[in-house]
Scaffold this active site. Structure first.
Site, PDB file in Angstrom:
ATOM      1  N   ASP A 295       0.733  -0.848  -0.652  1.00 17.54           N
ATOM      2  CA  ASP A 295      -0.409   0.101   0.169  1.00 17.54           C
ATOM      3  C   ASP A 295       1.034   1.284   0.027  1.00 17.54           C
ATOM      4  O   ASP A 295       2.310   0.937   0.378  1.00 17.54           O
ATOM      5  CB  ASP A 295      -1.314  -0.117   1.260  1.00 17.54           C
ATOM      6  CG  ASP A 295      -0.411  -0.143   2.601  1.00 17.54           C
ATOM      7  OD1 ASP A 295       1.248  -0.475   2.918  1.00 17.54           O
ATOM      8  OD2 ASP A 295      -1.633  -0.715   3.302  1.00 17.54           O
TER       9      ASP A 295
ATOM     10  N   ASN B  78      -7.755  -3.907  14.453  1.00 15.77           N
ATOM     11  CA  ASN B  78      -9.247  -4.245  14.177  1.00 15.77           C
ATOM     12  C   ASN B  78      -8.990  -4.931  12.760  1.00 15.77           C
ATOM     13  O   ASN B  78      -9.768  -5.207  12.525  1.00 15.77           O
ATOM     14  CB  ASN B  78      -9.447  -2.827  13.294  1.00 15.77           C
ATOM     15  CG  ASN B  78      -9.422  -1.639  12.018  1.00 15.77           C
ATOM     16  OD1 ASN B  78      -7.763  -2.501  11.473  1.00 15.77           O
ATOM     17  ND2 ASN B  78      -9.783  -1.335  11.694  1.00 15.77           N
TER      18      ASN B  78
ATOM     19  N   HIS C   9      -7.700  -4.923   9.639  1.00 16.74           N
ATOM     20  CA  HIS C   9      -6.976  -5.291   8.755  1.00 16.74           C
ATOM     21  C   HIS C   9      -5.506  -5.424   8.390  1.00 16.74           C
ATOM     22  O   HIS C   9      -5.164  -5.888   8.981  1.00 16.74           O
ATOM     23  CB  HIS C   9      -7.057  -3.241   8.627  1.00 16.74           C
ATOM     24  CG  HIS C   9      -6.165  -2.942   8.928  1.00 16.74           C
ATOM     25  ND1 HIS C   9      -5.639  -1.565   9.392  1.00 16.74           N
ATOM     26  CD2 HIS C   9      -4.933  -2.985   9.051  1.00 16.74           C
ATOM     27  CE1 HIS C   9      -4.674  -0.885   9.931  1.00 16.74           C
ATOM     28  NE2 HIS C   9      -4.194  -2.022   9.695  1.00 16.74           N
TER      29      HIS C   9
ATOM     30  N   GLU D  20      -9.502  -1.953   5.308  1.00 16.36           N
ATOM     31  CA  GLU D  20     -10.195  -1.749   6.827  1.00 16.36           C
ATOM     32  C   GLU D  20     -11.685  -2.859   6.741  1.00 16.36           C
ATOM     33  O   GLU D  20     -11.868  -2.832   5.887  1.00 16.36           O
ATOM     34  CB  GLU D  20     -10.327   0.080   6.446  1.00 16.36           C
ATOM     35  CG  GLU D  20      -9.517   0.533   6.633  1.00 16.36           C
ATOM     36  CD  GLU D  20      -8.471   0.660   8.137  1.00 16.36           C
ATOM     37  OE1 GLU D  20      -9.195  -0.113   8.403  1.00 16.36           O
ATOM     38  OE2 GLU D  20      -7.547   1.366   7.988  1.00 16.36           O
TER      39      GLU D  20
END
Ligand code: PGA
Length: 239
Positions: free
Chosen positions: A71, A137, A139, A144
């Site tokens: 990314d 979380n 991801h 996400e």
């Protein structure tokens, strides 16, 4: 070591350093088996010991490899140059790519058309090895919660929690609010996935996403890894 889910193998190691060395061993094995391997690398804190271990393996032959990363931030339109933050291209150069050979593909070149970056990987026959961290979380890369298993490479808005965690404040002038990420589709198309998770803060999410015998759930993007036939999870905690 124990495997609890078809396709997902866990290796619990004493500390983050050992996770890094074990991850570097996997990379070395991939290079030995496939000198022209297509490799996708992560950024963040977790993989730093892996990069340090790889920098200390001068015997590795990277010359035929095709190298990608997961990314990248999208620079704000009005950002001054040099950018006030470290891009993931700079991170990759600093941690590994400046000291190895290989064909290096920087996501920042495809920031306006993220699917082009993913298409380069697909055009090479897909990734032999994708290395991932995991967010608290759930991801993976910047996929996400809400990300679907067939999601393509795309531009995403950074969650406030991610901005705070990465840049220590919200709304800093010149800092990114968006990023581009490989989608779950190309991550899940890899022949082997290595997930690195260190520190107690990651224990719960690894258990929830990967160990529990519940169907994969878009609210926990890492849980889609359970559908992949060859995932190795390296941790410094008991799962
Ligand atoms: P970290 O980030 O390695 O810095 O904890 C992992 C991630 O958010 O994917």
């Amino acid at each position: 070591m124990h495997g609890d889910m078809p396709g997902v193998q866990y290796v619990c190691l004493p500390d983050a350093q050992a996770v890094g060395v074990c991850a570097a061993d996997w990379v070395a094995r991939t290079l030995q088996d496939s000198p022209q391997a297509v490799l996708v690398f992560p950024t963040g804190n977790t993989p730093l010991p892996m990069y340090e271990a790889l920098r200390h393996r001068p015997e590795l032959d990277w010359s035929g490899t095709r190298l990608f990363h997961l990314d990248e931030y999208v620079p704000p339109r009005d950002a001054r140059r040099p950018l006030p933050y470290e891009t993931y291209a700079e991170y990759m150069r600093r941690e590994l790519w400046d000291v190895i050979d290989g064909q290096k593909h920087y996501f920042i070149q495809d920031v306006d058309e993220p699917t082009a970056y993913e298409a380069r990987i697909a055009g090479l026959g897909g990734a032999d090895l994708v290395i991932l961290g995991i967010g608290v979380n759930g991801h993976i890369a910047f996929n996400e919660p809400g990300a679907k298993p067939d999601s393509p490479a795309r531009r995403v808005a950074l969650a406030p929690a991610t901005i705070l965690s990465n840049f220590k404040a919200l709304n800093k002038p010149g800092y990114p609010t968006h990023a581009v990420t490989l989608g779950l589709k190309s991550i899940l198309s890899a022949r082997h996935i290595l997930l690195l998770a260190t520190g107690q803060a990651k224990q719960q999410v690894v258990r929830q996403a990967l160990l529990e015998c519940t169907p994969p759930d878009a609210d926990l993007p890492a849980s889609w890894l359970k559908t992949h036939p060859h995932v190795t999870v390296l941790t410094d905690f008991e799962v």
